[in-house]
Enzyme design. Sequence first.
Site, PDB file in Angstrom:
ATOM      1  N   GLY A 353       6.780   7.172 -11.210  1.00 17.58           N
ATOM      2  CA  GLY A 353       6.780   6.990  -9.769  1.00 17.58           C
ATOM      3  C   GLY A 353       8.056   7.514  -9.166  1.00 17.58           C
ATOM      4  N   THR A 354       8.044   7.607  -7.864  1.00 17.68           N
ATOM      5  CA  THR A 354       9.225   8.047  -7.151  1.00 17.68           C
ATOM      6  C   THR A 354       9.554   6.969  -6.147  1.00 17.68           C
ATOM      7  OG1 THR A 354       8.448  10.283  -7.410  1.00 17.68           O
ATOM      8  CG2 THR A 354      10.212   9.938  -5.827  1.00 17.68           C
ATOM      9  N   GLY A 355      10.702   6.337  -6.331  1.00 17.83           N
ATOM     10  CA  GLY A 355      11.071   5.247  -5.437  1.00 17.83           C
ATOM     11  C   GLY A 355      12.136   5.705  -4.459  1.00 17.83           C
ATOM     12  N   GLY A 356      12.608   4.739  -3.705  1.00 15.73           N
ATOM     13  CA  GLY A 356      13.624   5.049  -2.715  1.00 15.73           C
ATOM     14  C   GLY A 356      14.880   5.633  -3.336  1.00 15.73           C
ATOM     15  N   PHE A 357      15.145   5.256  -4.598  1.00 18.07           N
ATOM     16  CA  PHE A 357      16.411   5.664  -5.185  1.00 18.07           C
ATOM     17  C   PHE A 357      16.280   6.799  -6.190  1.00 18.07           C
ATOM     18  CE2 PHE A 357      17.094   1.239  -3.889  1.00 18.07           C
ATOM     19  CZ  PHE A 357      18.109   1.459  -2.993  1.00 18.07           C
ATOM     20  N   GLY A 358      15.075   7.152  -6.515  1.00 21.51           N
ATOM     21  CA  GLY A 358      14.936   8.261  -7.450  1.00 21.51           C
ATOM     22  C   GLY A 358      13.648   8.182  -8.251  1.00 21.51           C
ATOM     23  N   LYS A 375      15.197   5.453 -14.825  1.00 23.24           N
ATOM     24  CA  LYS A 375      15.285   5.801 -13.405  1.00 23.24           C
ATOM     25  C   LYS A 375      16.463   6.737 -13.213  1.00 23.24           C
ATOM     26  CE  LYS A 375      14.169   3.492  -9.685  1.00 23.24           C
ATOM     27  NZ  LYS A 375      13.877   2.404  -8.788  1.00 23.24           N
ATOM     28  N   ASP A 471      16.705  -6.118  -2.109  1.00 28.99           N
ATOM     29  CA  ASP A 471      15.545  -5.268  -1.838  1.00 28.99           C
ATOM     30  C   ASP A 471      14.270  -5.882  -2.437  1.00 28.99           C
ATOM     31  OD1 ASP A 471      14.368  -3.138  -0.597  1.00 28.99           O
ATOM     32  OD2 ASP A 471      15.033  -1.621  -2.038  1.00 28.99           O
TER      33      ASP A 471
END
Length: 674
Positions: A353-358, A375, A471
Amino acid sequence: MFVKVSVLLVLLVLLAPAEAQDLNFIYNDGFTGRSGLNLSLDGIAEITPTGLLKLTNDTKLKSGHAFYPNPVTFKNSENDTAFSFSTNFVFAIRSEYTTLSAHGIAFVIAPTRGLPGALPSQYLSLFNGSNNGNFSNHVFAVELDTIQNTEFSDINENHVGIDINGLHSVQAAPAGYFDGQFKNLSLISGKEMRVWVEYDGTKKQIEVTIAPIAVATKPTTPLLSLKYDLSPILNKTMYVGFSSSTGSLFTSHYVVGWSFRMNGQAQDLIASKLPKLPSIAGKKRSMLFTFGVPLISVNLFLLVVSGVLYVIRRKRKFAEVLEDWELEYGPQRFKYKELYIATKGFREKGLLGTGGFGKVYRGLLPSSKIEIAVKRVSHESRQGMKEFVAEIASIGRLRHRNLVQLLGYCRRKGELLLVYDYMPNGSLDKYLYDQPQVTLNWSQRFKVIKGVASGLLYLHEEWEQVVIHRDVKASNVLLDGEMNGRLGDFGLARLYDHGTDPQTTHIVGTLGYLAPEHTRTGRATTSTDVFAFGAFLLEVACGKRPIKTQGPEDVILVDWVFSCWNRSNILEARDQSIGMDFVAEEVELVLKLGLLCSHSEPAARPSMRQVVQYLASDAALPEVSLLGLSSSGLTGGHRDGFDDYTLSYQSSLGNKFSHHSSYVAESALLSGGR
Ligand SMILES: *[C@@H]1O[C@H](CO)[C@@H](O)[C@H](O)[C@H]1NC(C)=O
Ligand SMILES: *[C@@H]1O[C@H](CO)[C@@H](O)[C@H](O)[C@H]1NC(C)=O
Ligand SMILES: *[C@@H]1O[C@H](CO)[C@@H](O)[C@H](O)[C@H]1NC(C)=O
Ligand SMILES: *[C@@H]1O[C@H](CO)[C@@H](O)[C@H](O)[C@H]1NC(C)=O
Ligand SMILES: *[C@@H]1O[C@H](CO)[C@@H](O)[C@H](O)[C@H]1NC(C)=O
Ligand SMILES: *[C@@H]1O[C@H](CO)[C@@H](O)[C@H](O)[C@H]1NC(C)=O
Ligand SMILES: *[C@@H]1O[C@H](CO)[C@@H](O)[C@H](O)[C@H]1NC(C)=O
């Protein structure tokens, strides 16, 4: 003749059982070929074909033990006083780097042959987090420690210490010896060094001395001298041996020779008879120049050049950033190469997956076969990195079944890699909105909610320091194999808080989960986490995002739930896809608790402890009308003076939530500006 001499040298005197305490043995020409007296090994310890005791072999996070096979009598039956003993040995630590190493060696006297339950890395395979320092251990050790672990108050990264039942050394000194003046020694130099450990049972005196191999007789001034009665520590019979562990650097720990004597002076080891250590890599190069150069053809030369280029390219490919201050985080540090292999080169197929941080990749650690999620977070500035890594290291010590375990990290130029336990069922948001393929039934949702609440309570109140998640949201909750909710990604937002100008602090978190006072003051607190948890409760129960952009108007979930409640039909807000199989009281509890946590006034929000009690029905949720009453009594200058205090409590509450929405809108502006 030669055989005879060597037999003499390995002379081993085991007196009759009656005087078994006067044990005296020496391993001077290797540890092999002693019928019945082979050392007892465990972990990754081995005896090399040349007779060296190799406690660890270039493997990470492993333990190695070697014990003299027979029990040793340290006390007689008449009285409880420990006998005198003396031992000396030669060791060497070989590391892949000349300036870094991974943990050390300890000479140990323990009640069992092997130390069950002990952990590698900073625990030196002697203890673990729960028994460290406990008087029931009955362990005496002399550590040759190459890493400074602040948790054990280590004095530096190159010291000798006397450990009694734990890793907080009773006495320690930087490695070195007295020869007219004090001379430093580097434990990780790769060179052989002698160590003498002596205990005088009458004077109750422990002395430890260390010197280079070339110094054949013990220096007269010991490095450590401690008055300490070992009688309560040593049991009647004990085992003597060595313990060692590796962390995240490739290191080998060798014991080259060993001599021990009860009630007397152990024989000194004769250097020339000791088995030889493997030569340190690098000597081979001179061979190339003496024999190789005349023979090198142009082709061979090209081959060498391309080989060198390959090595350089490879080096660059796997280059990492490693600074001195990181050494104390040894066990948490992974090698980039290892992560690269684990994720098969960070290929797209393994992208989770691609999250807010990378981006997050799936991987399998080659050495331990542990499934991991890696990550990759890009970071430009080095500012705040030290504090952040310190935080990761402490987060790595968090253990709770509702938290995703952080296993460690790695740093490269412009990039930080975080390694977590892999969660087979992915993140919770996938099951909630945007036409999920699989939805969760109510009992599954309620279990996830209770789990996340207990994880957050642990962070806030049950660990040694308060950890603010910053978060909390459905996409940061991961589901393990049993569909338990586990909070992930804690503290990451912090990275982006560090090093920013306090005057222009920007808020990190997610729109719709940010408490109004958080956007206003920029300060994250346990109450701002509770606020985000409220938004999380509502999204799980309603199957909707906290803010949904729909036409010109945003739909604010909390306002909508509030309006349902206002119409006396709060259950209408529930996610219809849970069907009819749900416990109405539980759904109502979760929705009302979500509203309570979303209160714009931090003081009106419950603590996570209360939240857990409400969810477990150990305490009754306060009537929501009560919440309205108490909040209408507040005198908040922060409301910018536009609240009408004469409103009835219900509409006052309604006003509070739309007020909250206006903060949400404001933070949307803030985040739009970034
Ligand atoms: C001791 O070790 C040697 C090899 O080093 C092996 O040949 C021998 O069988 C071992 N003896 C015992 C009693 O384990
Ligand atoms: C280290 O020792 C273990 C167990 O003896 C073995 O499985 C492993 O292959 C060894 N590793 C290396 C790098 O020699
Ligand atoms: C205990 O025994 C040792 C030797 O057997 C002796 O030297 C010592 O004095 C005894 N201690 C006491 C308190 O009797
Ligand atoms: C060591 O001695 C203590 C107290 O004398 C006892 O409680 C403990 O069980 C002993 N340990 C072993 C392994 O014998
Ligand atoms: C720590 O070691 C002891 C044995 O010394 C063992 O009983 C215990 O289970 C271990 N604890 C952990 C958390 O591994
Ligand atoms: C020390 O260990 C014993 C036995 O394992 C345990 O009962 C005791 O609670 C421990 N003490 C401390 C202070 O941890
Ligand atoms: C010995 O090491 C200490 C730090 O452990 C250092 O301050 C000192 O300068 C060193 N002395 C020499 C002669 O290298």
